[in-house]
Design a protein around this motif. Sequence first.
Motif, PDB file in Angstrom:
ATOM      1  N   VAL A 153      11.675  -0.012   2.529  1.00 19.31           N
ATOM      2  CA  VAL A 153      10.965   0.609   3.642  1.00 19.31           C
ATOM      3  C   VAL A 153      10.272  -0.379   4.571  1.00 19.31           C
ATOM      4  O   VAL A 153      10.002  -0.028   5.722  1.00 19.31           O
ATOM      5  CB  VAL A 153       9.967   1.677   3.145  1.00 19.31           C
ATOM      6  CG1 VAL A 153      10.722   2.828   2.503  1.00 19.31           C
ATOM      7  CG2 VAL A 153       8.937   1.109   2.194  1.00 19.31           C
ATOM      8  N   THR A 154       9.947  -1.553   4.123  1.00 19.79           N
ATOM      9  CA  THR A 154       9.415  -2.595   4.998  1.00 19.79           C
ATOM     10  C   THR A 154       9.867  -3.916   4.399  1.00 19.79           C
ATOM     11  O   THR A 154      10.228  -3.988   3.237  1.00 19.79           O
ATOM     12  CB  THR A 154       7.863  -2.596   5.069  1.00 19.79           C
ATOM     13  OG1 THR A 154       7.333  -3.021   3.841  1.00 19.79           O
ATOM     14  CG2 THR A 154       7.301  -1.254   5.466  1.00 19.79           C
ATOM     15  N   TRP A 155       9.944  -4.866   5.015  1.00 19.87           N
ATOM     16  CA  TRP A 155       9.506  -5.391   6.278  1.00 19.87           C
ATOM     17  C   TRP A 155      10.654  -5.236   7.242  1.00 19.87           C
ATOM     18  O   TRP A 155      11.739  -5.724   6.964  1.00 19.87           O
ATOM     19  CB  TRP A 155       9.100  -6.851   6.033  1.00 19.87           C
ATOM     20  CG  TRP A 155       8.426  -7.570   7.115  1.00 19.87           C
ATOM     21  CD1 TRP A 155       7.160  -7.378   7.549  1.00 19.87           C
ATOM     22  CD2 TRP A 155       8.967  -8.626   7.878  1.00 19.87           C
ATOM     23  NE1 TRP A 155       6.862  -8.264   8.535  1.00 19.87           N
ATOM     24  CE2 TRP A 155       7.968  -9.050   8.768  1.00 19.87           C
ATOM     25  CE3 TRP A 155      10.192  -9.262   7.942  1.00 19.87           C
ATOM     26  CZ2 TRP A 155       8.144 -10.076   9.674  1.00 19.87           C
ATOM     27  CZ3 TRP A 155      10.367 -10.276   8.834  1.00 19.87           C
ATOM     28  CH2 TRP A 155       9.351 -10.669   9.690  1.00 19.87           C
ATOM     29  N   GLU A 175       0.776  -0.282   7.167  1.00 24.34           N
ATOM     30  CA  GLU A 175       0.507   1.160   7.095  1.00 24.34           C
ATOM     31  C   GLU A 175       1.800   1.943   6.864  1.00 24.34           C
ATOM     32  O   GLU A 175       1.796   2.948   6.148  1.00 24.34           O
ATOM     33  CB  GLU A 175      -0.186   1.634   8.368  1.00 24.34           C
ATOM     34  CG  GLU A 175      -0.661   3.052   8.297  1.00 24.34           C
ATOM     35  CD  GLU A 175      -1.892   3.251   7.423  1.00 24.34           C
ATOM     36  OE1 GLU A 175      -2.111   4.400   6.989  1.00 24.34           O
ATOM     37  OE2 GLU A 175      -2.627   2.282   7.155  1.00 24.34           O
ATOM     38  N   ILE A 176       2.901   1.487   7.445  1.00 24.79           N
ATOM     39  CA  ILE A 176       4.189   2.159   7.239  1.00 24.79           C
ATOM     40  C   ILE A 176       4.557   2.145   5.754  1.00 24.79           C
ATOM     41  O   ILE A 176       4.933   3.166   5.182  1.00 24.79           O
ATOM     42  CB  ILE A 176       5.300   1.514   8.088  1.00 24.79           C
ATOM     43  CG1 ILE A 176       5.076   1.830   9.571  1.00 24.79           C
ATOM     44  CG2 ILE A 176       6.683   1.980   7.638  1.00 24.79           C
ATOM     45  CD1 ILE A 176       5.955   1.034  10.516  1.00 24.79           C
ATOM     46  N   GLY A 177       4.439   0.990   5.106  1.00 25.89           N
ATOM     47  CA  GLY A 177       4.738   0.901   3.677  1.00 25.89           C
ATOM     48  C   GLY A 177       3.842   1.801   2.850  1.00 25.89           C
ATOM     49  O   GLY A 177       4.302   2.510   1.948  1.00 25.89           O
ATOM     50  N   TRP A 178       2.553   1.808   3.170  1.00 21.02           N
ATOM     51  CA  TRP A 178       1.602   2.646   2.447  1.00 21.02           C
ATOM     52  C   TRP A 178       1.926   4.118   2.630  1.00 21.02           C
ATOM     53  O   TRP A 178       1.921   4.895   1.679  1.00 21.02           O
ATOM     54  CB  TRP A 178       0.180   2.336   2.916  1.00 21.02           C
ATOM     55  CG  TRP A 178      -0.844   3.241   2.334  1.00 21.02           C
ATOM     56  CD1 TRP A 178      -1.520   4.235   2.979  1.00 21.02           C
ATOM     57  CD2 TRP A 178      -1.316   3.271   0.983  1.00 21.02           C
ATOM     58  NE1 TRP A 178      -2.381   4.868   2.118  1.00 21.02           N
ATOM     59  CE2 TRP A 178      -2.281   4.298   0.883  1.00 21.02           C
ATOM     60  CE3 TRP A 178      -1.013   2.531  -0.147  1.00 21.02           C
ATOM     61  CZ2 TRP A 178      -2.936   4.589  -0.303  1.00 21.02           C
ATOM     62  CZ3 TRP A 178      -1.672   2.828  -1.333  1.00 21.02           C
ATOM     63  CH2 TRP A 178      -2.620   3.841  -1.403  1.00 21.02           C
ATOM     64  N   ARG A 179       2.195   4.530   3.856  1.00 23.43           N
ATOM     65  CA  ARG A 179       2.491   5.947   4.136  1.00 23.43           C
ATOM     66  C   ARG A 179       3.769   6.400   3.446  1.00 23.43           C
ATOM     67  O   ARG A 179       3.848   7.525   2.944  1.00 23.43           O
ATOM     68  CB  ARG A 179       2.577   6.200   5.638  1.00 23.43           C
ATOM     69  CG  ARG A 179       1.257   6.162   6.315  1.00 23.43           C
ATOM     70  CD  ARG A 179       0.478   7.382   5.943  1.00 23.43           C
ATOM     71  NE  ARG A 179      -0.926   7.179   6.236  1.00 23.43           N
ATOM     72  CZ  ARG A 179      -1.892   7.940   5.796  1.00 23.43           C
ATOM     73  NH1 ARG A 179      -1.633   8.968   5.036  1.00 23.43           N
ATOM     74  NH2 ARG A 179      -3.126   7.681   6.095  1.00 23.43           N
ATOM     75  N   TRP A 180       4.808   5.566   3.442  1.00 23.09           N
ATOM     76  CA  TRP A 180       6.031   5.916   2.726  1.00 23.09           C
ATOM     77  C   TRP A 180       5.703   6.199   1.264  1.00 23.09           C
ATOM     78  O   TRP A 180       6.113   7.214   0.700  1.00 23.09           O
ATOM     79  CB  TRP A 180       7.060   4.788   2.812  1.00 23.09           C
ATOM     80  CG  TRP A 180       8.025   4.926   3.931  1.00 23.09           C
ATOM     81  CD1 TRP A 180       8.022   4.225   5.105  1.00 23.09           C
ATOM     82  CD2 TRP A 180       9.154   5.804   4.001  1.00 23.09           C
ATOM     83  NE1 TRP A 180       9.068   4.625   5.887  1.00 23.09           N
ATOM     84  CE2 TRP A 180       9.784   5.586   5.229  1.00 23.09           C
ATOM     85  CE3 TRP A 180       9.668   6.760   3.136  1.00 23.09           C
ATOM     86  CZ2 TRP A 180      10.923   6.289   5.610  1.00 23.09           C
ATOM     87  CZ3 TRP A 180      10.812   7.455   3.518  1.00 23.09           C
ATOM     88  CH2 TRP A 180      11.417   7.212   4.746  1.00 23.09           C
ATOM     89  N   ALA A 181       4.977   5.290   0.644  1.00 19.93           N
ATOM     90  CA  ALA A 181       4.643   5.450  -0.771  1.00 19.93           C
ATOM     91  C   ALA A 181       3.838   6.719  -1.002  1.00 19.93           C
ATOM     92  O   ALA A 181       4.160   7.524  -1.891  1.00 19.93           O
ATOM     93  CB  ALA A 181       3.861   4.223  -1.253  1.00 19.93           C
ATOM     94  N   ALA A 235       5.475  -5.225   3.015  1.00 20.23           N
ATOM     95  CA  ALA A 235       4.206  -4.887   3.665  1.00 20.23           C
ATOM     96  C   ALA A 235       3.786  -3.503   3.197  1.00 20.23           C
ATOM     97  O   ALA A 235       4.496  -2.532   3.417  1.00 20.23           O
ATOM     98  CB  ALA A 235       4.369  -4.911   5.180  1.00 20.23           C
ATOM     99  N   CYS A 236       2.649  -3.417   2.525  1.00 20.66           N
ATOM    100  CA  CYS A 236       2.166  -2.119   2.048  1.00 20.66           C
ATOM    101  C   CYS A 236       0.676  -2.224   1.769  1.00 20.66           C
ATOM    102  O   CYS A 236       0.273  -2.819   0.772  1.00 20.66           O
ATOM    103  CB  CYS A 236       2.908  -1.707   0.780  1.00 20.66           C
ATOM    104  SG  CYS A 236       2.362  -0.112   0.118  1.00 20.66           S
ATOM    105  N   ALA A 237      -0.116  -1.676   2.676  1.00 25.90           N
ATOM    106  CA  ALA A 237      -1.567  -1.658   2.463  1.00 25.90           C
ATOM    107  C   ALA A 237      -2.168  -0.562   3.324  1.00 25.90           C
ATOM    108  O   ALA A 237      -1.795  -0.408   4.493  1.00 25.90           O
ATOM    109  CB  ALA A 237      -2.187  -3.011   2.810  1.00 25.90           C
TER     110      ALA A 237
END
Length: 129
Positions: free
Chosen positions: A111-113, A19-25, A9-11
């Motif tokens: 980092v996710t899911w 959002e967690i995946g996006w913020r980590w990146a 999950a990353c968007a």
Amino acid sequence: MRVLLSACACAPFGGSELEIGWRWALEVARAGHEVWVLTRRGHQPAIERALQQLEPLPLLQFAYYDPPRWLLRLLGGSLGIRLRYWLWQRGAHASARELCRRTQFDRVHHVTWQAMRYSSRMGDLAPPF
């Protein structure tokens, strides 16, 4: 450092896991590291729109993997969610292994899911996990 993130999950602006995946990146890249994110292809349009708005552009690259659509359609309901994630992990692991062959990563993170609830197959790649 060159970091590979496994983020099913990353968007941007997706809330919750997305959002967690996006913020980590984003935050790892803003810290000065080169970040590669392996995520689902369905997130690509939102990611590309968000990258166009970032200035300066962080050191972010994305790779995408999805299991076959016909297989995903067969798996509905809450049990299906777990099976779809398991299938993503399995295929993403093969994609990550190929990325590791072409690019020398210093670290791999999952980092996710739900990184704490479900295991990741990324731990047996060559870089430290």
